[in-house]
Design an enzyme around this catalytic site. Structure first.
Site, PDB file in Angstrom:
ATOM      1  N   ASP A  17       0.835  -1.197   0.000  1.00 16.67           N
ATOM      2  CA  ASP A  17       0.000   0.000   0.000  1.00 16.67           C
ATOM      3  C   ASP A  17       0.869   1.246   0.000  1.00 16.67           C
ATOM      4  O   ASP A  17       1.971   1.254   0.551  1.00 16.67           O
ATOM      5  CB  ASP A  17      -0.897  -0.012   1.253  1.00 16.67           C
ATOM      6  CG  ASP A  17      -2.120   0.871   1.097  1.00 16.67           C
ATOM      7  OD1 ASP A  17      -2.326   1.426  -0.001  1.00 16.67           O
ATOM      8  OD2 ASP A  17      -2.859   1.034   2.081  1.00 16.67           O
ATOM      9  N   ASN A  19       1.558   3.214  -2.955  1.00 19.53           N
ATOM     10  CA  ASN A  19       2.225   3.576  -4.213  1.00 19.53           C
ATOM     11  C   ASN A  19       1.778   4.943  -4.724  1.00 19.53           C
ATOM     12  O   ASN A  19       2.596   5.773  -5.143  1.00 19.53           O
ATOM     13  CB  ASN A  19       1.932   2.524  -5.284  1.00 19.53           C
ATOM     14  CG  ASN A  19       2.587   1.193  -5.008  1.00 19.53           C
ATOM     15  OD1 ASN A  19       3.577   1.118  -4.283  1.00 19.53           O
ATOM     16  ND2 ASN A  19       2.052   0.139  -5.579  1.00 19.53           N
ATOM     17  N   HIS A  34       3.107   3.032  -8.917  1.00 22.02           N
ATOM     18  CA  HIS A  34       2.878   1.603  -9.135  1.00 22.02           C
ATOM     19  C   HIS A  34       4.111   0.954  -9.767  1.00 22.02           C
ATOM     20  O   HIS A  34       4.477  -0.176  -9.411  1.00 22.02           O
ATOM     21  CB  HIS A  34       1.660   1.392 -10.033  1.00 22.02           C
ATOM     22  CG  HIS A  34       0.369   1.829  -9.403  1.00 22.02           C
ATOM     23  ND1 HIS A  34       0.002   1.444  -8.125  1.00 22.02           N
ATOM     24  CD2 HIS A  34      -0.643   2.617  -9.866  1.00 22.02           C
ATOM     25  CE1 HIS A  34      -1.182   1.967  -7.839  1.00 22.02           C
ATOM     26  NE2 HIS A  34      -1.587   2.686  -8.869  1.00 22.02           N
ATOM     27  N   THR A  63     -10.118  -7.590  -5.929  1.00 24.67           N
ATOM     28  CA  THR A  63     -11.382  -7.563  -6.662  1.00 24.67           C
ATOM     29  C   THR A  63     -11.993  -6.169  -6.622  1.00 24.67           C
ATOM     30  O   THR A  63     -12.736  -5.780  -7.536  1.00 24.67           O
ATOM     31  CB  THR A  63     -12.374  -8.579  -6.065  1.00 24.67           C
ATOM     32  OG1 THR A  63     -12.458  -8.388  -4.646  1.00 24.67           O
ATOM     33  CG2 THR A  63     -11.921 -10.005  -6.333  1.00 24.67           C
ATOM     34  N   LEU A 128      12.261 -19.730  -2.476  1.00 26.69           N
ATOM     35  CA  LEU A 128      11.108 -19.056  -1.895  1.00 26.69           C
ATOM     36  C   LEU A 128       9.814 -19.452  -2.594  1.00 26.69           C
ATOM     37  O   LEU A 128       9.744 -19.506  -3.819  1.00 26.69           O
ATOM     38  CB  LEU A 128      11.294 -17.538  -2.001  1.00 26.69           C
ATOM     39  CG  LEU A 128      10.157 -16.666  -1.438  1.00 26.69           C
ATOM     40  CD1 LEU A 128      10.160 -16.701   0.078  1.00 26.69           C
ATOM     41  CD2 LEU A 128      10.304 -15.217  -1.937  1.00 26.69           C
ATOM     42  N   GLU A 204       0.158 -12.535  13.421  1.00 27.95           N
ATOM     43  CA  GLU A 204       0.490 -11.254  14.044  1.00 27.95           C
ATOM     44  C   GLU A 204       0.367 -10.176  12.968  1.00 27.95           C
ATOM     45  O   GLU A 204       0.720 -10.400  11.808  1.00 27.95           O
ATOM     46  CB  GLU A 204       1.922 -11.271  14.595  1.00 27.95           C
ATOM     47  CG  GLU A 204       2.196 -12.368  15.613  1.00 27.95           C
ATOM     48  CD  GLU A 204       1.432 -12.184  16.911  1.00 27.95           C
ATOM     49  OE1 GLU A 204       1.012 -11.040  17.200  1.00 27.95           O
ATOM     50  OE2 GLU A 204       1.240 -13.183  17.634  1.00 27.95           O
TER      51      GLU A 204
END
Length: 237
Positions: A17, A19, A34, A63, A128, A204
């Protein structure tokens, strides 16, 4: 498992969050934010793996994001297409297994084909486990999971009396992936925004004012240090 290994979350979920606000602060168009945020993804993936994190899930497009201005959505789709293409090479280079969660049927055919290709070429990588949430919303995911369960009951493949948490989890987009231990949200917002509502039941939560393009390895280390200080208890005690 050593004490040090237990102190690092196995699975970290991130809400990317800030950008747009990062760009606005620099008098740049939102799309520049972005783009900067997209470039930061690979850096955090590498940092997470170096720290011992095995699973990393990022909220890339929800969405609800379709409600944004059309030019911004179009730019995001173009950026996603470019990122997915680059991610094929990145996954090979970093031995990273990539999986997309969410309902990709609304994405254009080109994006869907790139997603399928990316998942196929990275399926056997052993580094990863990187999940990208695209056209993802937790309520939509749960709805789709319920429909799958109802269909199996109707077809006689599932006994309604055998439905438990494991059955529900196995019908979600994240089947086979351990639930997150830590959820990070950047930019100062403190809400889940319809993200992994089922999976984050015991995670957490870490909120930081840092915008996503500025969230670096040092900031990730702060989040993990916060996780280490938490008294992780189970069983409601």
């Amino acid at each position: 498992m050593s004490d040090n290994a237990r102190s690092v979350p196995r699975h970290v979920a991130v809400i990317l969050d800030g950008n747009g606000r990062w760009a606005k602060k620099r008098l740049l168009p939102r799309n520049a934010g972005h783009a900067a945020g997209s470039k930061n993804v690979e850096k955090i993936c590498a940092a997470a793996w170096d720290m011992g994190i095995e699973y990393l899930t990022m909220y890339a497009f929800s969405t609800e994001n379709w409600a944004r201005p059309k030019d911004e959505v179009d730019a995001l789709m173009k950026l996603l297409g470019s990122y997915l293409k680059d991610c094929i090479n990145t996954s090979r280079k970093n031995n990273m297994q990539v999986r997309v969660i969410g309902d990709i049927s609304r994405l254009d055919k080109g994006l869907q084909e790139r997603i399928i290709e990316l998942e196929e070429v990275s399926a056997n990588n052993t580094g990863l486990h990187f999940q990208v949430a695209l056209n993802y919303g937790s309520r939509d995911e749960i709805k789709r999971g319920i429909i799958k369960i109802a269909r199996e009951i109707k077809e006689g493949k599932l006994d309604i009396n055998n439905i438990d948490e494991d059955v529900i989890s196995s019908h979600l987009d994240t089947y086979g992936i351990p639930d997150p231990d830590l959820m990070i949200r950047t930019s100062g917002e403190q809400r889940l925004s319809n993200y992994l509502l089922w999976q984050l039941a015991y995670a957490e939560f870490y909120f930081t004012d840092v915008f996503w393009p500025d969230f670096d390895k040092k900031e990730l280390e702060k989040a993990v240090e916060f996780y280490r200080t938490r008294d992780r208890r189970y069983g409601g005690v």
